[in-house]
Design an enzyme around this catalytic site. Sequence first.
Site, PDB file in Angstrom:
ATOM      1  N   THR A   1       0.972  -1.376  -0.049  1.00 34.62           N
ATOM      2  CA  THR A   1      -0.040   0.072   0.099  1.00 34.62           C
ATOM      3  C   THR A   1       1.356   1.501   0.330  1.00 34.62           C
ATOM      4  OG1 THR A   1       0.099  -0.088   2.396  1.00 34.62           O
ATOM      5  CG2 THR A   1      -2.363  -0.964   0.585  1.00 34.62           C
ATOM      6  N   ASN A   2       2.013   1.266   0.983  1.00 34.61           N
ATOM      7  CA  ASN A   2       2.283   2.979   1.206  1.00 34.61           C
ATOM      8  C   ASN A   2       4.433   2.008   0.464  1.00 34.61           C
ATOM      9  OD1 ASN A   2       0.675   4.571   1.720  1.00 34.61           O
ATOM     10  ND2 ASN A   2       0.224   3.357   3.613  1.00 34.61           N
TER      11      ASN A   2
ATOM     12  N   GLY B   1      -1.187  -3.645  14.083  1.00 33.15           N
ATOM     13  CA  GLY B   1      -2.201  -4.253  13.430  1.00 33.15           C
ATOM     14  C   GLY B   1      -3.033  -3.164  12.210  1.00 33.15           C
TER      15      GLY B   1
ATOM     16  N   CYS C   1      -3.453   4.231   6.600  1.00 35.64           N
ATOM     17  CA  CYS C   1      -4.147   2.585   7.625  1.00 35.64           C
ATOM     18  C   CYS C   1      -4.936   3.974   8.728  1.00 35.64           C
ATOM     19  CB  CYS C   1      -3.604   1.736   8.465  1.00 35.64           C
ATOM     20  SG  CYS C   1      -1.894   2.462   8.978  1.00 35.64           S
TER      21      CYS C   1
END
Length: 493
Positions: free
Chosen positions: A119-120, A218, A251
């Site tokens: 994602t990153n 998490g 996130c």
Amino acid sequence: MQLIDKDLLSVQEVRELVERAKQAQQELAQMDQAHVDRIVRAIADAGVRNARRLAQMAHEDTGFGVVDDKVIKNVFASRGVYEHIKGMKTVGEVSRDDAKGLRTIAVPVGVVAGLLPSTNPTSTALYKAEISIKAGNAIVFSPHPAALRCISETVKVIRQAINEAGGNENLVSCITIPTMEATDSLMHHRDVAMILATGGSAMVRAAYSSGTPAIGVGPGNGPAYIDRSCDLKLAVKRIMDSKTFDNGTICASEQSIICDEDMVDAVRAEMEAQGAYFLDDAERAQLGRFILRANGTMNPEIVGRSVQTIANLAGLTRVPNTARVLVAKEDGVGRRHPYSNEKLAPILAFYTGTDYKDVCDKVCEILHYEGAGHTFSMHTKNDELVEYFAKRVPASRIIVNTASALGGIGGTTNLQPALTLGCGAVGGSATSENVGPMNLLNMRYVAYGQRELEEIRAQIPSCDDGICSTAPAMSEIDVDSIVRGVIEKLKAL
């Protein structure tokens, strides 16, 4: 023809990378603070110079997000992180109190295993390289296979910068044959001192169960509370900007909105005015079946995609091209309520509560289901309300009056700029902080004697025959009554 086992090759590569990283780290440990800082600054400058090229590569490799937003993330992970950590003392003695006879000396942990997400990918590599070297460590990356090319190029940029700054380029390296066996070997390697894990829940659990000290994070599933005292137009703008930034791949971005029941019409009207599309009941059910897989995990096809792409994939035909975010009314939490999960995409759940206490209870329920310890945001002018939620909500970051995605990572707040956000014990993480260099150091404490043994003995209450004078005499305790009470309770069972 001889067949070459890919898994064996990847494991052998890990051994070689760790060996070279260990040697480079030992060289770094001999450098002073100024030299270490020059290397970190060189990485930051290189990250800024290559920000757009690496962002473009990340988008091409994964299909996630928005190139312009990835450029911002690369600059943030390079210059933003550097500006925050550049003044930190991380080499040698970092504090001294002569009056108390205490000195604190920073000691690098050694070689760090850095797990990178898709994602990153490029921004997380830049960030982890900077904080690791700032703390005097080397780092070996295990890349997500889908982002191998862009991560490898980022590591190439970093290594060149290190070399030009007079450091050993093996301070940062990357597995080129990414396999599960390679990652497992890296996490279990005897010369790896710590794991810095950013990725899916399974990967983080594997890191913590490896036996190697680990910092893992998490999932985020942060609700955003819109309180009646806020500037509604500005609050909605912040939420919309946050949720659409890089198509929701951070996130810490908002995953749901919640407001008091009597505010629903006003909140919905303002959201629609700023580009939100509220799904009807049929569309809500249709998209809900698509965003979660049968095992209850997020469908990777929605991650980092635009509203239009998601609508096409899910077969939604009425979503206008102007829509920025898809919004679904949600009335519950759990496996039967797909919008109550983390959605790394421009999709929001919409909850309501009867009052702020009911809202707080629902926020806690959402986070305990998924995202405990991560992030919660609220928009309010009432500091007493902030205090109420901060004491009760199981989140490490309470983000107030700003975009949660950028506020949580320290972009629009004064939190440590980071792309690894600790979730604390409630979230199964070793820290609740935004992870920085100080999390990657051991501290050695030098303590000079201040008292003699006789002084300590003099402070202890005098005792005769082994019974302290401050304790009640045995005769003062009615033993018989205690025994009778216990017998009566046993008979009553």
